[in-house]
Design a protein around this motif. Structure first.
Motif, PDB file in Angstrom:
ATOM      1  N   ILE A  18       0.838  -1.204   0.000  1.00 48.83           N
ATOM      2  CA  ILE A  18       0.000   0.000   0.000  1.00 48.83           C
ATOM      3  C   ILE A  18       0.872   1.253   0.000  1.00 48.83           C
ATOM      4  CG2 ILE A  18      -1.689   1.339   1.312  1.00 48.83           C
ATOM      5  CD1 ILE A  18      -2.841  -1.131  -0.062  1.00 48.83           C
ATOM      6  N   ALA A  19       1.943   1.233   0.816  1.00 50.67           N
ATOM      7  CA  ALA A  19       2.863   2.373   0.880  1.00 50.67           C
ATOM      8  C   ALA A  19       3.508   2.622  -0.476  1.00 50.67           C
ATOM      9  CB  ALA A  19       3.931   2.123   1.941  1.00 50.67           C
ATOM     10  N   PHE A  20       3.871   1.550  -1.162  1.00 49.51           N
ATOM     11  CA  PHE A  20       4.488   1.693  -2.486  1.00 49.51           C
ATOM     12  C   PHE A  20       3.490   2.281  -3.489  1.00 49.51           C
ATOM     13  CE2 PHE A  20       5.004  -0.343  -6.707  1.00 49.51           C
ATOM     14  CZ  PHE A  20       6.129   0.370  -7.112  1.00 49.51           C
ATOM     15  N   ILE A  21       2.260   1.805  -3.454  1.00 50.60           N
ATOM     16  CA  ILE A  21       1.225   2.327  -4.360  1.00 50.60           C
ATOM     17  C   ILE A  21       1.009   3.814  -4.134  1.00 50.60           C
ATOM     18  CG2 ILE A  21      -1.223   2.232  -4.959  1.00 50.60           C
ATOM     19  CD1 ILE A  21       0.390  -0.081  -6.076  1.00 50.60           C
ATOM     20  N   VAL A  22       0.952   4.221  -2.852  1.00 53.22           N
ATOM     21  CA  VAL A  22       0.761   5.642  -2.520  1.00 53.22           C
ATOM     22  C   VAL A  22       1.946   6.470  -3.014  1.00 53.22           C
ATOM     23  CG1 VAL A  22       0.602   7.311  -0.621  1.00 53.22           C
ATOM     24  CG2 VAL A  22      -0.723   5.180  -0.542  1.00 53.22           C
ATOM     25  N   LEU A  23       3.159   5.991  -2.724  1.00 58.68           N
ATOM     26  CA  LEU A  23       4.372   6.698  -3.150  1.00 58.68           C
ATOM     27  C   LEU A  23       4.432   6.813  -4.671  1.00 58.68           C
ATOM     28  CD1 LEU A  23       7.210   7.859  -2.377  1.00 58.68           C
ATOM     29  CD2 LEU A  23       8.081   5.526  -2.615  1.00 58.68           C
ATOM     30  N   PHE A  24       4.144   5.717  -5.350  1.00 58.34           N
ATOM     31  CA  PHE A  24       4.196   5.693  -6.807  1.00 58.34           C
ATOM     32  C   PHE A  24       3.134   6.612  -7.406  1.00 58.34           C
ATOM     33  CE2 PHE A  24       4.233   3.689 -11.028  1.00 58.34           C
ATOM     34  CZ  PHE A  24       5.586   3.450 -11.186  1.00 58.34           C
ATOM     35  N   ASN A  39      11.634   6.680 -18.020  1.00 61.11           N
ATOM     36  CA  ASN A  39      12.004   6.754 -16.604  1.00 61.11           C
ATOM     37  C   ASN A  39      11.623   5.480 -15.866  1.00 61.11           C
ATOM     38  OD1 ASN A  39      12.870   8.373 -14.144  1.00 61.11           O
ATOM     39  ND2 ASN A  39      10.772   7.856 -13.587  1.00 61.11           N
ATOM     40  N   ILE A  40      10.478   4.896 -16.197  1.00 59.01           N
ATOM     41  CA  ILE A  40      10.061   3.651 -15.547  1.00 59.01           C
ATOM     42  C   ILE A  40      11.065   2.546 -15.866  1.00 59.01           C
ATOM     43  CG2 ILE A  40       8.269   1.895 -15.394  1.00 59.01           C
ATOM     44  CD1 ILE A  40       7.513   4.573 -14.138  1.00 59.01           C
ATOM     45  N   THR A  41      11.509   2.508 -17.134  1.00 62.92           N
ATOM     46  CA  THR A  41      12.529   1.522 -17.519  1.00 62.92           C
ATOM     47  C   THR A  41      13.831   1.763 -16.767  1.00 62.92           C
ATOM     48  OG1 THR A  41      11.572   1.341 -19.744  1.00 62.92           O
ATOM     49  CG2 THR A  41      13.831   0.551 -19.442  1.00 62.92           C
ATOM     50  N   ASN A  42      14.229   3.044 -16.675  1.00 61.53           N
ATOM     51  CA  ASN A  42      15.445   3.386 -15.935  1.00 61.53           C
ATOM     52  C   ASN A  42      15.326   3.000 -14.466  1.00 61.53           C
ATOM     53  OD1 ASN A  42      16.795   4.451 -18.141  1.00 61.53           O
ATOM     54  ND2 ASN A  42      16.059   6.536 -17.783  1.00 61.53           N
ATOM     55  N   GLY A 275      14.064   2.045  -4.348  1.00 61.04           N
ATOM     56  CA  GLY A 275      14.430   2.535  -5.669  1.00 61.04           C
ATOM     57  C   GLY A 275      13.610   3.734  -6.097  1.00 61.04           C
ATOM     58  N   SER A 276      12.325   3.723  -5.776  1.00 64.47           N
ATOM     59  CA  SER A 276      11.456   4.847  -6.132  1.00 64.47           C
ATOM     60  C   SER A 276      11.851   6.108  -5.379  1.00 64.47           C
ATOM     61  CB  SER A 276       9.986   4.495  -5.820  1.00 64.47           C
ATOM     62  OG  SER A 276       9.560   3.399  -6.597  1.00 64.47           O
ATOM     63  N   ILE A 277      12.230   5.943  -4.115  1.00 66.41           N
ATOM     64  CA  ILE A 277      12.667   7.098  -3.323  1.00 66.41           C
ATOM     65  C   ILE A 277      13.894   7.738  -3.958  1.00 66.41           C
ATOM     66  CG2 ILE A 277      13.679   7.798  -1.112  1.00 66.41           C
ATOM     67  CD1 ILE A 277      11.890   5.702   0.237  1.00 66.41           C
ATOM     68  N   SER A 278      14.877   6.909  -4.335  1.00 67.31           N
ATOM     69  CA  SER A 278      16.091   7.432  -4.975  1.00 67.31           C
ATOM     70  C   SER A 278      15.766   8.117  -6.294  1.00 67.31           C
ATOM     71  CB  SER A 278      17.084   6.287  -5.218  1.00 67.31           C
ATOM     72  OG  SER A 278      17.477   5.690  -4.010  1.00 67.31           O
ATOM     73  N   ASN A 279      14.875   7.505  -7.055  1.00 64.66           N
ATOM     74  CA  ASN A 279      14.494   8.060  -8.354  1.00 64.66           C
ATOM     75  C   ASN A 279      13.794   9.406  -8.200  1.00 64.66           C
ATOM     76  OD1 ASN A 279      12.363   8.152 -10.818  1.00 64.66           O
ATOM     77  ND2 ASN A 279      14.185   7.011 -11.429  1.00 64.66           N
ATOM     78  N   ILE A 280      12.906   9.505  -7.231  1.00 64.18           N
ATOM     79  CA  ILE A 280      12.167  10.751  -6.982  1.00 64.18           C
ATOM     80  C   ILE A 280      13.111  11.855  -6.523  1.00 64.18           C
ATOM     81  CG2 ILE A 280      10.446  11.836  -5.480  1.00 64.18           C
ATOM     82  CD1 ILE A 280       8.971   9.095  -5.514  1.00 64.18           C
ATOM     83  N   LEU A 281      14.042  11.516  -5.642  1.00 65.66           N
ATOM     84  CA  LEU A 281      15.010  12.508  -5.169  1.00 65.66           C
ATOM     85  C   LEU A 281      15.874  13.019  -6.318  1.00 65.66           C
ATOM     86  CD1 LEU A 281      16.163  10.884  -1.794  1.00 65.66           C
ATOM     87  CD2 LEU A 281      14.668  12.855  -2.081  1.00 65.66           C
ATOM     88  N   ASN A 282      16.229  12.134  -7.244  1.00 67.71           N
ATOM     89  CA  ASN A 282      17.000  12.542  -8.423  1.00 67.71           C
ATOM     90  C   ASN A 282      16.221  13.529  -9.275  1.00 67.71           C
ATOM     91  OD1 ASN A 282      19.457  11.173  -8.135  1.00 67.71           O
ATOM     92  ND2 ASN A 282      18.608   9.275  -8.950  1.00 67.71           N
ATOM     93  N   MET A 283      14.938  13.261  -9.470  1.00 70.54           N
ATOM     94  CA  MET A 283      14.112  14.125 -10.313  1.00 70.54           C
ATOM     95  C   MET A 283      13.913  15.513  -9.702  1.00 70.54           C
ATOM     96  SD  MET A 283      11.188  11.760 -12.026  1.00 70.54           S
ATOM     97  CE  MET A 283      10.478  11.395 -10.432  1.00 70.54           C
ATOM     98  N   PHE A 284      13.906  15.559  -8.384  1.00 63.94           N
ATOM     99  CA  PHE A 284      13.751  16.853  -7.709  1.00 63.94           C
ATOM    100  C   PHE A 284      15.083  17.583  -7.550  1.00 63.94           C
ATOM    101  CE2 PHE A 284       9.645  15.070  -6.399  1.00 63.94           C
ATOM    102  CZ  PHE A 284       8.823  16.166  -6.610  1.00 63.94           C
TER     103      PHE A 284
END
Length: 320
Positions: A18-24, A39-42, A275-284
């Protein structure tokens, strides 16, 4: 495919999912860049090395232990590859890497299971030994990796994803069967739940623990080989972030740090969250230095929350 009632009791992954779905979902809504197919592939490519390490780490944590040597084993694999692939060939180099890393896992398993040493102390020692050996072989990033190896791992695609990623998918399937459909998997949960009770029940506790640590080293070595192809060289420090990240991913995904609960599904979900956290931080545009700080705080907070939730759940069960 692998879900049943008994397994659901061993894996507490629903909250993490659930946490992953919310974050995503938040990332998809607020970032145009995040929801692009590229980006999803990356993202999938980026999490593959961590996913492999987390899968191995999960086997050890389920037994009630921890493996701090995975990062150094990963780095060692890249260093050995950088020093041997060109001179001895790709396959002999790979055999050499797995042989060396299996020895490290065997040492960890024997020390913990036969000599009764604490897993934290044991794997801390092997982590330092492996890191020292890595720096001896490769003091700085470099070495020569055959282009044929790099091309095969990173340039070949299947169904839109590089072979690099399919190693992770295949590993998930194989380890799912290994954990959920074999006697070893049942023994693993029994040992993690109560070593004494497992021993009295005739379960080979020592053998189970040794295999768990060997598997952890094998997965770290596999991740190292993929990283070697991805960066096209060896790097003596490339594995350092994977120690905390793999433990954090396993815990966030629902693997109990006290042992006895967890599984492949937990490891995969936890890997995607990290991985999503790292990806989001990179984008910001967060700098890598602050990313380490923020991600570490998030991981520690999540582990603390998961531990508290687990204790609360245990008390509720006992009261009932």
């Amino acid at each position: 495919m692998f879900l049943n009632k008994k397994r659901s009791k061993r894996e507490n992954w629903f909250i993490a999912f659930i946490a992953f779905i919310v974050l995503f979902s938040i990332a998809l809504i607020f970032s145009d860049t995040f929801r692009t197919s590229r980006n999803i592939t990356n993202l999938i490519v980026q999490i593959t090395p961590l996913g492999l390490v987390t899968l191995g780490q999960m086997f050890v944590i389920v037994t009630g232990g921890i493996d701090l040597s995975v990062g150094s084993v990963l780095s060692l694999a890249t260093a050995v590859a950088a020093n041997t692939m060109r001179n001895y060939g790709i396959m002999p180099s790979i055999i050499m890497i797995y042989g060396l890393c299996i020895i490290i896992g065997l040492i960890n398993g024997i020390a913990v299971s036969i000599f009764g040493m604490n897993s934290f102390v044991t794997t801390l020692a092997t982590m330092i030994i492996a890191q020292g050996l890595t720096l001896h072989l490769l003091p700085a990033p470099g070495g020569i990796i055959p282009y044929s190896f790099v091309k095969f791992i990173t340039r070949n695609y299947l169904l839109g994803l590089p072979i690099f990623v399919w190693f992770f998918v295949i590993s998930v399937l194989i380890l799912s069967i290994f954990l959920y459909k074999t006697r070893f998997g049942l023994n693993l949960y029994a040992v993690g739940g109560n070593k004494l009770a497992a021993s009295l029940s005739g379960i080979p506790v020592r053998k189970t623990l040794i295999l768990a640590y060997i598997l952890s080293s094998i997965m770290a070595a596999s991740s190292g080989l993929l990283m070697t192809a991805r960066i096209s060289c060896g790097d003596p420090l490339v594995g350092q972030p994977y120690v905390l990240d793999s433990i954090g991913a396993a815990a966030i995904g629902g693997v109990s740090l006290s042992g006895g609960r967890g599984g492949v599904i937990c490891a995969v979900i936890g890997t995607f969250i990290i991985g999503s956290i790292s990806n989001i931080l990179n984008m910001f545009g967060v700098t890598p230095y602050w990313q380490y700080v923020l991600k570490s705080i998030m991981i520690v907070s999540a582990i603390t929350f998961a531990t508290k939730l687990e204790r609360f759940g245990g008390k509720s069960t006992n009261n009932n």
